[in-house]
Design an enzyme around this catalytic site. Structure first.
Site, PDB file in Angstrom:
ATOM      1  N   TYR A   1      -0.138   4.456  -5.683  1.00  0.00           N
ATOM      2  CA  TYR A   1      -1.035   3.703  -4.794  1.00  0.00           C
ATOM      3  C   TYR A   1      -2.020   2.834  -5.589  1.00  0.00           C
ATOM      4  O   TYR A   1      -2.574   1.880  -5.058  1.00  0.00           O
ATOM      5  CB  TYR A   1      -1.766   4.669  -3.859  1.00  0.00           C
ATOM      6  CG  TYR A   1      -2.136   4.051  -2.521  1.00  0.00           C
ATOM      7  CD1 TYR A   1      -1.184   3.429  -1.717  1.00  0.00           C
ATOM      8  CD2 TYR A   1      -3.444   4.117  -2.057  1.00  0.00           C
ATOM      9  CE1 TYR A   1      -1.527   2.878  -0.487  1.00  0.00           C
ATOM     10  CE2 TYR A   1      -3.793   3.571  -0.825  1.00  0.00           C
ATOM     11  CZ  TYR A   1      -2.838   2.955  -0.051  1.00  0.00           C
ATOM     12  OH  TYR A   1      -3.172   2.411   1.162  1.00  0.00           O
TER      13      TYR A   1
ATOM     14  N   LYS B   1      -9.041   1.329  -0.402  1.00  0.00           N
ATOM     15  CA  LYS B   1      -9.143   2.073   0.863  1.00  0.00           C
ATOM     16  C   LYS B   1     -10.414   2.936   0.884  1.00  0.00           C
ATOM     17  O   LYS B   1     -10.990   3.156   1.955  1.00  0.00           O
ATOM     18  CB  LYS B   1      -7.906   2.952   1.073  1.00  0.00           C
ATOM     19  CG  LYS B   1      -6.635   2.171   1.366  1.00  0.00           C
ATOM     20  CD  LYS B   1      -6.719   1.328   2.630  1.00  0.00           C
ATOM     21  CE  LYS B   1      -5.372   0.791   3.075  1.00  0.00           C
ATOM     22  NZ  LYS B   1      -5.481  -0.250   4.116  1.00  0.00           N
TER      23      LYS B   1
HETATM   24  P1  NAP Z   1       2.472  -5.080   7.100  1.00  0.00           P
HETATM   25  O1  NAP Z   1       3.235  -5.201   8.327  1.00  0.00           O
HETATM   26  O2  NAP Z   1       3.052  -5.683   5.869  1.00  0.00           O
HETATM   27  O3  NAP Z   1       1.009  -5.622   7.343  1.00  0.00           O
HETATM   28  C1  NAP Z   1       0.143  -5.994   6.296  1.00  0.00           C
HETATM   29  C2  NAP Z   1      -0.502  -7.263   6.731  1.00  0.00           C
HETATM   30  O4  NAP Z   1      -1.534  -7.654   5.806  1.00  0.00           O
HETATM   31  C3  NAP Z   1       0.484  -8.410   6.803  1.00  0.00           C
HETATM   32  O5  NAP Z   1       0.460  -8.952   8.104  1.00  0.00           O
HETATM   33  C4  NAP Z   1      -0.089  -9.383   5.794  1.00  0.00           C
HETATM   34  O6  NAP Z   1       0.126 -10.717   6.134  1.00  0.00           O
HETATM   35  C5  NAP Z   1      -1.560  -9.058   5.892  1.00  0.00           C
HETATM   36  N1  NAP Z   1      -2.319  -9.718   4.844  1.00  0.00           N
HETATM   37  C6  NAP Z   1      -2.243  -9.540   3.509  1.00  0.00           C
HETATM   38  N2  NAP Z   1      -3.084 -10.390   2.891  1.00  0.00           N
HETATM   39  C7  NAP Z   1      -3.716 -11.100   3.874  1.00  0.00           C
HETATM   40  C8  NAP Z   1      -4.686 -12.112   3.882  1.00  0.00           C
HETATM   41  N3  NAP Z   1      -5.248 -12.593   2.760  1.00  0.00           N
HETATM   42  N4  NAP Z   1      -5.109 -12.615   5.082  1.00  0.00           N
HETATM   43  C9  NAP Z   1      -4.569 -12.154   6.231  1.00  0.00           C
HETATM   44  N5  NAP Z   1      -3.648 -11.196   6.297  1.00  0.00           N
HETATM   45  C10 NAP Z   1      -3.218 -10.674   5.121  1.00  0.00           C
HETATM   46  O7  NAP Z   1       2.239  -3.530   6.716  1.00  0.00           O
HETATM   47  P2  NAP Z   1       1.494  -2.339   7.495  1.00  0.00           P
HETATM   48  O8  NAP Z   1       1.997  -1.116   6.842  1.00  0.00           O
HETATM   49  O9  NAP Z   1       1.616  -2.503   8.946  1.00  0.00           O
HETATM   50  O10 NAP Z   1       0.001  -2.512   7.021  1.00  0.00           O
HETATM   51  C11 NAP Z   1      -1.096  -2.591   7.929  1.00  0.00           C
HETATM   52  C12 NAP Z   1      -2.241  -1.735   7.443  1.00  0.00           C
HETATM   53  O11 NAP Z   1      -1.859  -0.368   7.554  1.00  0.00           O
HETATM   54  C13 NAP Z   1      -2.638  -1.959   5.993  1.00  0.00           C
HETATM   55  O12 NAP Z   1      -4.038  -1.888   5.873  1.00  0.00           O
HETATM   56  C14 NAP Z   1      -2.000  -0.769   5.300  1.00  0.00           C
HETATM   57  O13 NAP Z   1      -2.647  -0.441   4.096  1.00  0.00           O
HETATM   58  C15 NAP Z   1      -2.223   0.281   6.363  1.00  0.00           C
HETATM   59  N6  NAP Z   1      -1.436   1.502   6.222  1.00  0.00           N
HETATM   60  C16 NAP Z   1      -0.081   1.437   6.156  1.00  0.00           C
HETATM   61  C17 NAP Z   1       0.650   2.611   5.989  1.00  0.00           C
HETATM   62  C18 NAP Z   1       2.155   2.572   5.882  1.00  0.00           C
HETATM   63  O14 NAP Z   1       2.733   3.549   5.384  1.00  0.00           O
HETATM   64  N7  NAP Z   1       2.814   1.513   6.326  1.00  0.00           N
HETATM   65  C19 NAP Z   1      -0.001   3.854   5.906  1.00  0.00           C
HETATM   66  C20 NAP Z   1      -1.397   3.889   5.988  1.00  0.00           C
HETATM   67  C21 NAP Z   1      -2.099   2.707   6.139  1.00  0.00           C
HETATM   68  P3  NAP Z   1       0.868 -11.704   5.106  1.00  0.00           P
HETATM   69  O15 NAP Z   1       2.020 -10.954   4.534  1.00  0.00           O
HETATM   70  O16 NAP Z   1       1.230 -12.824   5.979  1.00  0.00           O
HETATM   71  O17 NAP Z   1      -0.146 -12.092   4.072  1.00  0.00           O
END
Ligand code: NAP
Length: 262
Positions: A162, A169
């Site tokens: 991570y 985080k």
């Molecule tokens: P995801 O679909 O890839 O979403 C991540 C988003 O962050 C994408 O839409 C990406 O957009 C956006 N992003 C990154 N840089 C950005 C910027 N400068 N401005 C605006 N948007 C930006 O993945 P996800 O897993 O659903 O992630 C959503 C949240 O959940 C994150 O905070 C992640 O850490 C958290 N989370 C995920 C998990 C897991 O296992 N999936 C577990 C715990 C927490 P672009 O690609 O267009 O930049």
């Protein structure tokens, strides 16, 4: 005989959801669940290449707003909230921050070798942006409004792979508490869901993510991984009046994995 005027129907709740990349995004699951509750949901995505994926999704929930916003760009943030005024009206009942970023080099190299610039970028996009969204939302967030972000166990414990996202985080969770304390007197709540691992685009960038999934499924008290729908359900709870006395909290939605010691 005089009749009482018909009561005004309640205004539909409005939401602005940041972080929809595709149909696997946690933001999308949350947006869809909110729309199913009758909330008018505006969507924001980060990269222009994602527009062709996000627009068809937005159409399925009649999203009144679909807009690109790089959360590190102050002008883009101002434009997005101005567009939200036109599309959703002057109130934002629900603000969802579901985004994070770290460079590939900083996720694959040794933690101690994280570059200064990469550390700053990860914290800017993944943590500071929550403050930026709340700052730009301003008075659009009123009594009863609720803000939600997505965190992960790496904020509290070492999760191999991570890397720089751990401190990002941790900062995000501290921001949740700080914002909850500041906005509470205005009747605005701020919380986070700390989700177990779910396959998404962002997750694919975490080295060893498959092992993480296997480890959670094997050891979590519920002996399985969580689904994106379960993350969205918990998010909807925190964003609803059912959680009207809950603020500044990090709700683990991880099958209980976070309680484990040896
Ligand atoms: P995801 O679909 O890839 O979403 C991540 C988003 O962050 C994408 O839409 C990406 O957009 C956006 N992003 C990154 N840089 C950005 C910027 N400068 N401005 C605006 N948007 C930006 O993945 P996800 O897993 O659903 O992630 C959503 C949240 O959940 C994150 O905070 C992640 O850490 C958290 N989370 C995920 C998990 C897991 O296992 N999936 C577990 C715990 C927490 P672009 O690609 O267009 O930049």
């Amino acid at each position: 005989m005089e009749t009482a005027p018909a009561p005004t129907p309640p205004r539909p709740r409005t939401a602005l959801v940041f972080g929809v990349a595709n149909d696997h995004s946690l933001a999308w699951y949350i947006a869809r669940a909110l729309a199913a509750e009758g909330v008018r949901v505006g969507l924001s995505y980060g990269d222009e290449r994602l527009e062709r994926r996000v627009r068809p999704l937005a159409a399925t929930i009649d999203a009144p707003l679909v807009t690109r916003c790089d959360v590190t760009d102050e002008a883009a943030l101002a434009e997005t909230f101005a567009a939200a005024d036109a599309a959703l009206g002057p109130h934002i009942d629900i603000l969802v921050h579901s985004l994070a970023f770290a460079t590939r080099e900083d996720l694959t190299g040794p933690f101690s070798q994280t570059s200064r610039a990469g550390f700053g970028l990860a914290l800017d996009v993944s943590a500071y942006s929550l403050l930026a969204l709340v700052r730009h939302a301003g008075a659009r967030l009123g009594p009863g409004s609720s803000v939600l972000t997505l965190s992960y166990l790496g904020a509290e414990r070492v999760v191999s792979g991570y890397k720089v996202m751990g401190p990002a985080k941790a900062a995000l969770e501290a921001c949740v508490r700080g914002l909850a304390e500041e906005l509470g007197p205005r009747g605005v709540r701020v919380n986070a869901v700390s989700a177990g691992p779910v396959r998404t685009l962002a997750a694919a960038g975490i080295p060893g993510f498959r092992t993480l999934l296997e480890c959670h499924a094997e050891r979590a008290p519920l002996r399985r991984n969580v689904t994106a729908e379960e993350v969205a359900s918990a998010a909807c709870f925190l964003l609803s009046d059912k959680a009207s006395a809950v603020t500044g909290q990090i709700l683990h939605v991880d099958g209980g994995y976070n309680i484990l010691g040896v």
